[in-house]
Design a protein around this motif. Structure first.
Motif, PDB file in Angstrom:
ATOM      1  N   LEU A  83       0.835  -1.208   0.000  1.00  0.00           N
ATOM      2  CA  LEU A  83       0.000   0.000   0.000  1.00  0.00           C
ATOM      3  C   LEU A  83       0.871   1.260   0.000  1.00  0.00           C
ATOM      4  O   LEU A  83       0.577   2.227  -0.723  1.00  0.00           O
ATOM      5  CB  LEU A  83      -0.937   0.015   1.213  1.00  0.00           C
ATOM      6  N   GLU A  84       1.929   1.252   0.798  1.00  0.00           N
ATOM      7  CA  GLU A  84       2.795   2.434   0.858  1.00  0.00           C
ATOM      8  C   GLU A  84       3.392   2.713  -0.523  1.00  0.00           C
ATOM      9  O   GLU A  84       3.449   3.853  -0.973  1.00  0.00           O
ATOM     10  CB  GLU A  84       3.892   2.221   1.915  1.00  0.00           C
ATOM     11  N   ARG A  85       3.812   1.666  -1.218  1.00  0.00           N
ATOM     12  CA  ARG A  85       4.400   1.833  -2.552  1.00  0.00           C
ATOM     13  C   ARG A  85       3.324   2.283  -3.557  1.00  0.00           C
ATOM     14  O   ARG A  85       3.564   3.145  -4.398  1.00  0.00           O
ATOM     15  CB  ARG A  85       5.047   0.516  -2.987  1.00  0.00           C
ATOM     16  N   ALA A  86       2.112   1.713  -3.448  1.00  0.00           N
ATOM     17  CA  ALA A  86       1.016   2.106  -4.345  1.00  0.00           C
ATOM     18  C   ALA A  86       0.728   3.598  -4.199  1.00  0.00           C
ATOM     19  O   ALA A  86       0.553   4.321  -5.186  1.00  0.00           O
ATOM     20  CB  ALA A  86      -0.238   1.290  -4.029  1.00  0.00           C
ATOM     21  N   CYS A  87       0.686   4.074  -2.946  1.00  0.00           N
ATOM     22  CA  CYS A  87       0.398   5.488  -2.690  1.00  0.00           C
ATOM     23  C   CYS A  87       1.547   6.355  -3.203  1.00  0.00           C
ATOM     24  O   CYS A  87       1.315   7.407  -3.819  1.00  0.00           O
ATOM     25  CB  CYS A  87       0.187   5.731  -1.197  1.00  0.00           C
ATOM     26  N   ARG A  88       2.768   5.918  -2.957  1.00  0.00           N
ATOM     27  CA  ARG A  88       3.939   6.696  -3.395  1.00  0.00           C
ATOM     28  C   ARG A  88       3.932   6.842  -4.912  1.00  0.00           C
ATOM     29  O   ARG A  88       4.131   7.937  -5.444  1.00  0.00           O
ATOM     30  CB  ARG A  88       5.225   6.003  -2.926  1.00  0.00           C
ATOM     31  N   LEU A  89       3.670   5.748  -5.627  1.00  0.00           N
ATOM     32  CA  LEU A  89       3.746   5.798  -7.086  1.00  0.00           C
ATOM     33  C   LEU A  89       2.586   6.596  -7.672  1.00  0.00           C
ATOM     34  O   LEU A  89       2.771   7.317  -8.657  1.00  0.00           O
ATOM     35  CB  LEU A  89       3.799   4.380  -7.661  1.00  0.00           C
ATOM     36  N   GLN A  90       1.411   6.504  -7.068  1.00  0.00           N
ATOM     37  CA  GLN A  90       0.300   7.305  -7.603  1.00  0.00           C
ATOM     38  C   GLN A  90       0.521   8.792  -7.331  1.00  0.00           C
ATOM     39  O   GLN A  90       0.232   9.631  -8.195  1.00  0.00           O
ATOM     40  CB  GLN A  90      -1.051   6.851  -7.042  1.00  0.00           C
ATOM     41  N   LEU A  91       1.045   9.127  -6.149  1.00  0.00           N
ATOM     42  CA  LEU A  91       1.340  10.538  -5.861  1.00  0.00           C
ATOM     43  C   LEU A  91       2.396  11.065  -6.838  1.00  0.00           C
ATOM     44  O   LEU A  91       2.332  12.214  -7.290  1.00  0.00           O
ATOM     45  CB  LEU A  91       1.809  10.704  -4.416  1.00  0.00           C
ATOM     46  N   LEU A  92       3.351  10.202  -7.196  1.00  0.00           N
ATOM     47  CA  LEU A  92       4.382  10.578  -8.171  1.00  0.00           C
ATOM     48  C   LEU A  92       3.738  10.835  -9.536  1.00  0.00           C
ATOM     49  O   LEU A  92       4.034  11.831 -10.208  1.00  0.00           O
ATOM     50  CB  LEU A  92       5.401   9.433  -8.256  1.00  0.00           C
ATOM     51  N   ALA A  93       2.830   9.947  -9.943  1.00  0.00           N
ATOM     52  CA  ALA A  93       2.132  10.127 -11.228  1.00  0.00           C
ATOM     53  C   ALA A  93       1.312  11.415 -11.208  1.00  0.00           C
ATOM     54  O   ALA A  93       1.321  12.198 -12.173  1.00  0.00           O
ATOM     55  CB  ALA A  93       1.234   8.924 -11.508  1.00  0.00           C
ATOM     56  N   GLU A  94       0.613  11.655 -10.082  1.00  0.00           N
ATOM     57  CA  GLU A  94      -0.191  12.878  -9.951  1.00  0.00           C
ATOM     58  C   GLU A  94       0.688  14.121 -10.058  1.00  0.00           C
ATOM     59  O   GLU A  94       0.313  15.116 -10.671  1.00  0.00           O
ATOM     60  CB  GLU A  94      -0.901  12.894  -8.589  1.00  0.00           C
ATOM     61  N   SER A  95       1.883  14.055  -9.463  1.00  0.00           N
ATOM     62  CA  SER A  95       2.739  15.247  -9.425  1.00  0.00           C
ATOM     63  C   SER A  95       3.420  15.502 -10.765  1.00  0.00           C
ATOM     64  O   SER A  95       4.021  16.556 -10.954  1.00  0.00           O
ATOM     65  CB  SER A  95       3.785  15.127  -8.311  1.00  0.00           C
ATOM     66  N   SER A  96       3.309  14.543 -11.694  1.00  0.00           N
ATOM     67  CA  SER A  96       3.933  14.758 -13.016  1.00  0.00           C
ATOM     68  C   SER A  96       3.198  15.847 -13.781  1.00  0.00           C
ATOM     69  O   SER A  96       3.737  16.459 -14.692  1.00  0.00           O
ATOM     70  CB  SER A  96       3.929  13.450 -13.817  1.00  0.00           C
ATOM     71  N   GLY A  97       1.928  16.068 -13.417  1.00  0.00           N
ATOM     72  CA  GLY A  97       1.159  17.119 -14.073  1.00  0.00           C
ATOM     73  C   GLY A  97       0.613  16.718 -15.438  1.00  0.00           C
ATOM     74  O   GLY A  97      -0.019  17.526 -16.109  1.00  0.00           O
ATOM     75  N   VAL A  98       0.851  15.503 -15.854  1.00  0.00           N
ATOM     76  CA  VAL A  98       0.294  15.044 -17.139  1.00  0.00           C
ATOM     77  C   VAL A  98      -0.636  13.864 -16.890  1.00  0.00           C
ATOM     78  O   VAL A  98      -0.587  13.232 -15.826  1.00  0.00           O
ATOM     79  CB  VAL A  98       1.411  14.627 -18.130  1.00  0.00           C
ATOM     80  N   ARG A  99      -1.473  13.586 -17.884  1.00  0.00           N
ATOM     81  CA  ARG A  99      -2.392  12.451 -17.757  1.00  0.00           C
ATOM     82  C   ARG A  99      -1.603  11.155 -17.594  1.00  0.00           C
ATOM     83  O   ARG A  99      -0.547  11.003 -18.202  1.00  0.00           O
ATOM     84  CB  ARG A  99      -3.264  12.347 -19.010  1.00  0.00           C
ATOM     85  N   TYR A 100      -2.102  10.274 -16.815  1.00  0.00           N
ATOM     86  CA  TYR A 100      -1.434   8.982 -16.695  1.00  0.00           C
ATOM     87  C   TYR A 100      -2.467   7.857 -16.785  1.00  0.00           C
ATOM     88  O   TYR A 100      -3.651   8.076 -16.549  1.00  0.00           O
ATOM     89  CB  TYR A 100      -0.630   8.896 -15.384  1.00  0.00           C
ATOM     90  N   ALA A 101      -1.989   6.685 -17.133  1.00  0.00           N
ATOM     91  CA  ALA A 101      -2.887   5.548 -17.335  1.00  0.00           C
ATOM     92  C   ALA A 101      -2.839   4.626 -16.128  1.00  0.00           C
ATOM     93  O   ALA A 101      -1.943   4.714 -15.301  1.00  0.00           O
ATOM     94  CB  ALA A 101      -2.464   4.785 -18.586  1.00  0.00           C
ATOM     95  N   TRP A 102      -3.827   3.773 -16.041  1.00  0.00           N
ATOM     96  CA  TRP A 102      -3.782   2.714 -15.032  1.00  0.00           C
ATOM     97  C   TRP A 102      -4.336   1.426 -15.622  1.00  0.00           C
ATOM     98  O   TRP A 102      -4.942   1.438 -16.691  1.00  0.00           O
ATOM     99  CB  TRP A 102      -4.508   3.110 -13.755  1.00  0.00           C
ATOM    100  N   SER A 103      -4.119   0.335 -14.924  1.00  0.00           N
ATOM    101  CA  SER A 103      -4.445  -0.994 -15.456  1.00  0.00           C
ATOM    102  C   SER A 103      -5.943  -1.160 -15.679  1.00  0.00           C
ATOM    103  O   SER A 103      -6.759  -0.579 -14.959  1.00  0.00           O
ATOM    104  CB  SER A 103      -3.976  -2.081 -14.497  1.00  0.00           C
ATOM    105  N   THR A 104      -6.258  -2.009 -16.651  1.00  0.00           N
ATOM    106  CA  THR A 104      -7.663  -2.333 -16.918  1.00  0.00           C
ATOM    107  C   THR A 104      -8.195  -3.253 -15.813  1.00  0.00           C
ATOM    108  O   THR A 104      -7.425  -3.860 -15.064  1.00  0.00           O
ATOM    109  CB  THR A 104      -7.782  -3.098 -18.252  1.00  0.00           C
ATOM    110  N   GLU A 105      -9.514  -3.350 -15.765  1.00  0.00           N
ATOM    111  CA  GLU A 105     -10.137  -4.230 -14.768  1.00  0.00           C
ATOM    112  C   GLU A 105      -9.675  -5.670 -14.917  1.00  0.00           C
ATOM    113  O   GLU A 105      -9.450  -6.387 -13.934  1.00  0.00           O
ATOM    114  CB  GLU A 105     -11.665  -4.179 -14.902  1.00  0.00           C
ATOM    115  N   LEU A 106      -9.526  -6.093 -16.183  1.00  0.00           N
ATOM    116  CA  LEU A 106      -9.076  -7.459 -16.424  1.00  0.00           C
ATOM    117  C   LEU A 106      -7.660  -7.659 -15.879  1.00  0.00           C
ATOM    118  O   LEU A 106      -7.376  -8.654 -15.195  1.00  0.00           O
ATOM    119  CB  LEU A 106      -9.106  -7.769 -17.934  1.00  0.00           C
ATOM    120  N   ASP A 107      -6.779  -6.703 -16.175  1.00  0.00           N
ATOM    121  CA  ASP A 107      -5.407  -6.823 -15.672  1.00  0.00           C
ATOM    122  C   ASP A 107      -5.368  -6.809 -14.139  1.00  0.00           C
ATOM    123  O   ASP A 107      -4.581  -7.533 -13.525  1.00  0.00           O
ATOM    124  CB  ASP A 107      -4.527  -5.700 -16.221  1.00  0.00           C
TER     125      ASP A 107
END
Ligand code: ZN
Length: 253
Positions: A191-215
């Protein structure tokens, strides 16, 4: 009544109790290596399935100082007077164990990225494998950000957790549960890593993707299957052993 001594003897006298206390201490040390330390705050607890007692890191030591001797036994029976060395946030653990018979391990920490993520209204996304582990299974508790000192607050947090794997405590930290203390300790790191990486993606300031429901489903079924979690735990125990060789001598049973 000499509660502390009696209870210590209870769990320390059985192979199961000693094994649980060792796993709890190994879990605490791996949380420390993962950045969950906040002085002596935060807890990790463990119970054997179906038991009305559990063991928990005592109030005085930090995750990085945990040993099987620095563990106290506690009860899910609210009429049993807690050990004087039980952590103040014991009611959080009691409430969750009472509400969730399937839960046998709980981590509560003030891990920085989990805490900051919980201060936002962001939904946890499967940005990385880690986020996929928790997709759709996190709750948010916002009523108070204070230390959990009474059973009513613990019960409200258990309600916010519902049947999920984790609950964010707004401006306070996170709670992660598992069917064993090994699962809870591994998932708290995930969970700590998930939060860290999403906050990093958010701070990039650009759109980012995430996995599909199937994945997400495929990842939950393979990357976070019991056998995989066991291998992450074993890896983390080896890492703890390299950092603190004395942990290799802790009782296995
Ligand atoms: Zn706390």
């Amino acid at each position: 009544m000499p509660m502390t001594d009696t209870r210590r003897e209870n769990w320390a006298a059985t192979p199961v109790g000693r094994r649980l206390a060792t796993q709890l201490s190994q879990g605490a040390r791996m949380l420390s290596l993962d950045g969950h330390d906040d002085f002596n705050q935060g807890q990790i607890s463990a119970r054997t399935p179906g038991a009305d007692t559990f063991v928990i890191k005592n109030a005085l030591v930090g995750f990085d100082e945990s040993t099987p001797d620095a563990v106290v036994e506690a009860s899910t029976d609210l009429d049993v007077e807690p050990s004087p060395l039980a952590p103040p946030e014991l009611p959080l653990h009691q409430a969750i164990y009472r509400a969730r018979p399937d839960v046998n391990g709980i981590v509560h920490s003030h891990a920085p990225h989990t805490l900051v993520f919980g201060a936002t209204d962001l939904e946890l996304r499967p940005v990385s494998h880690d986020g996929a582990c928790f997709a759709g299974s996190t709750g948010m508790y916002t009523t108070t950000s204070n230390t959990v000192l009474d059973i009513e607050t613990g019960e409200q947090i258990a309600e916010a957790l519902a049947d999920g794997n984790a609950v964010f405590l707004r401006n306070h930290g996170g709670v992660v549960v598992g069917k064993s203390v090994r699962h809870a300790a591994v998932f708290a790191q995930v969970l700590e890593r998930a939060c860290r990486l999403q906050l990093l993606a958010e701070s990039s300031g650009v759109r980012y993707a995430w996995s599909t429901e199937l994945d997400v489903k495929l990842k939950q079924d393979f990357i976070y299957a019991d056998l995989s979690v066991r291998s992450y735990w074993d890896y983390a125990v080896r890492r703890v052993g390299r950092e603190w060789p004395e942990s290799l001598t802790w009782p296995k049973n």
